[in-house]
Design an enzyme around this catalytic site. Structure first.
Site, PDB file in Angstrom:
ATOM      1  N   GLU A  83      -6.693  -5.872  38.386  1.00 35.49           N
ATOM      2  CA  GLU A  83      -7.774  -5.482  37.479  1.00 35.49           C
ATOM      3  C   GLU A  83      -8.674  -4.464  38.170  1.00 35.49           C
ATOM      4  O   GLU A  83      -9.023  -4.621  39.340  1.00 35.49           O
ATOM      5  CB  GLU A  83      -8.596  -6.708  37.073  1.00 35.49           C
ATOM      6  CG  GLU A  83      -9.654  -6.397  36.037  1.00 35.49           C
ATOM      7  CD  GLU A  83     -10.380  -7.633  35.542  1.00 35.49           C
ATOM      8  OE1 GLU A  83     -11.595  -7.514  35.289  1.00 35.49           O
ATOM      9  OE2 GLU A  83      -9.747  -8.692  35.412  1.00 35.49           O
TER      10      GLU A  83
ATOM     11  N   ASP B 290     -10.364 -17.833  36.885  1.00 44.48           N
ATOM     12  CA  ASP B 290      -9.900 -16.704  37.705  1.00 44.48           C
ATOM     13  C   ASP B 290      -8.372 -16.644  37.749  1.00 44.48           C
ATOM     14  O   ASP B 290      -7.785 -15.563  37.730  1.00 44.48           O
ATOM     15  CB  ASP B 290     -10.476 -16.797  39.120  1.00 44.48           C
ATOM     16  CG  ASP B 290     -11.991 -16.654  39.119  1.00 44.48           C
ATOM     17  OD1 ASP B 290     -12.484 -15.579  38.745  1.00 44.48           O
ATOM     18  OD2 ASP B 290     -12.676 -17.633  39.474  1.00 44.48           O
TER      19      ASP B 290
ATOM     20  N   ASP C  86      -6.846 -10.880  39.873  1.00 44.32           N
ATOM     21  CA  ASP C  86      -8.227 -10.732  39.414  1.00 44.32           C
ATOM     22  C   ASP C  86      -9.101 -10.813  40.662  1.00 44.32           C
ATOM     23  O   ASP C  86      -9.425 -11.901  41.130  1.00 44.32           O
ATOM     24  CB  ASP C  86      -8.591 -11.842  38.429  1.00 44.32           C
ATOM     25  CG  ASP C  86     -10.053 -11.783  38.011  1.00 44.32           C
ATOM     26  OD1 ASP C  86     -10.558 -10.668  37.785  1.00 44.32           O
ATOM     27  OD2 ASP C  86     -10.691 -12.853  37.926  1.00 44.32           O
TER      28      ASP C  86
END
EC number: 3.1.21.10
Length: 194
Positions: free
Chosen positions: A72, A144, A8
């Protein structure tokens, strides 16, 4: 069997999650964040690159299983400066993974949330809760890190579904054809997905 690293990306904090996939079973290996406590963007990118390189090299060294990576994708933020910084952080993360000869798959935030929560507009708390349930964690990971784990879970679900589809097609005596080193779905397989 495979190890999957989910990322991420973020310019201040990049979350990562590492899971082990064996068939339908997913097992937690590691998760955390790479913090870039500096104002200088080049230094932030360096820390992201070096941090992911160290983490990935560790797992490459101690595992005989293939390692897959999932990142992502960047969404279009309202603030162009934020989007640019996020894109740079994402680039540093992808460069670290590709420099170690890993293939990188990319998923949108909506795809990740849909895969993990069953709802593409799930909030961060819902993602954290589902990550804990799927991986049977006693402790909730930081947001996160949970997003990194969710990205890895999404990749596991995606690759496992594709493998099942290919296996079912092959077992039925129809389906895939191999052309220039790539497996391709036949028109019958594509029609069965609708």
């Amino acid at each position: 069997m495979a190890i999957i690293i989910g990322i991420d990306p973020g310019s201040r904090m990049t979350g990562y999650g590492i899971i082990h996939q064996k068939g339908d079973t997913l097992r937690y290996l590691d998760a955390g964040t790479i913090r870039t406590d500096t104002k200088e963007m080049p230094e932030r990118l360096k820390r992201i690159f070096q941090g992911l390189t160290r983490i990935t090299q560790y797992h490459l060294k101690y595992s005989d299983e293939p390692i897959h990576a999932a990142v992502e994708q960047v969404f279009m933020a309202e603030n162009p400066d934020s989007a640019l910084k996020l894109g740079q952080a994402r680039g540093a993360a992808i460069a670290a993974l590709v420099a170690l000869d890993l293939e990188v798959s990319e998923y949108t935030a909506r795809q990740i949330k849909q895969s993990v929560c069953g709802y593409g507009a799930a909030d961060k708390v819902q993602v954290q809760e589902m990550v804990c349930r799927i991986l049977k964690l006693d402790v909730t990971p930081q947001q996160d890190a949970a997003d990194g784990l969710a990205c890895a879970i999404c990749h596991a679900h995606s690759s496992h579904s594709m493998n099942k589809l290919l296996m079912n097609s092959t077992l039925r005596g129809r389906g895939t054809s191999k052309k220039k080193g790539r497996w391709r779905l036949t028109e019958e397989d594509l029609a069965s997905l609708k």
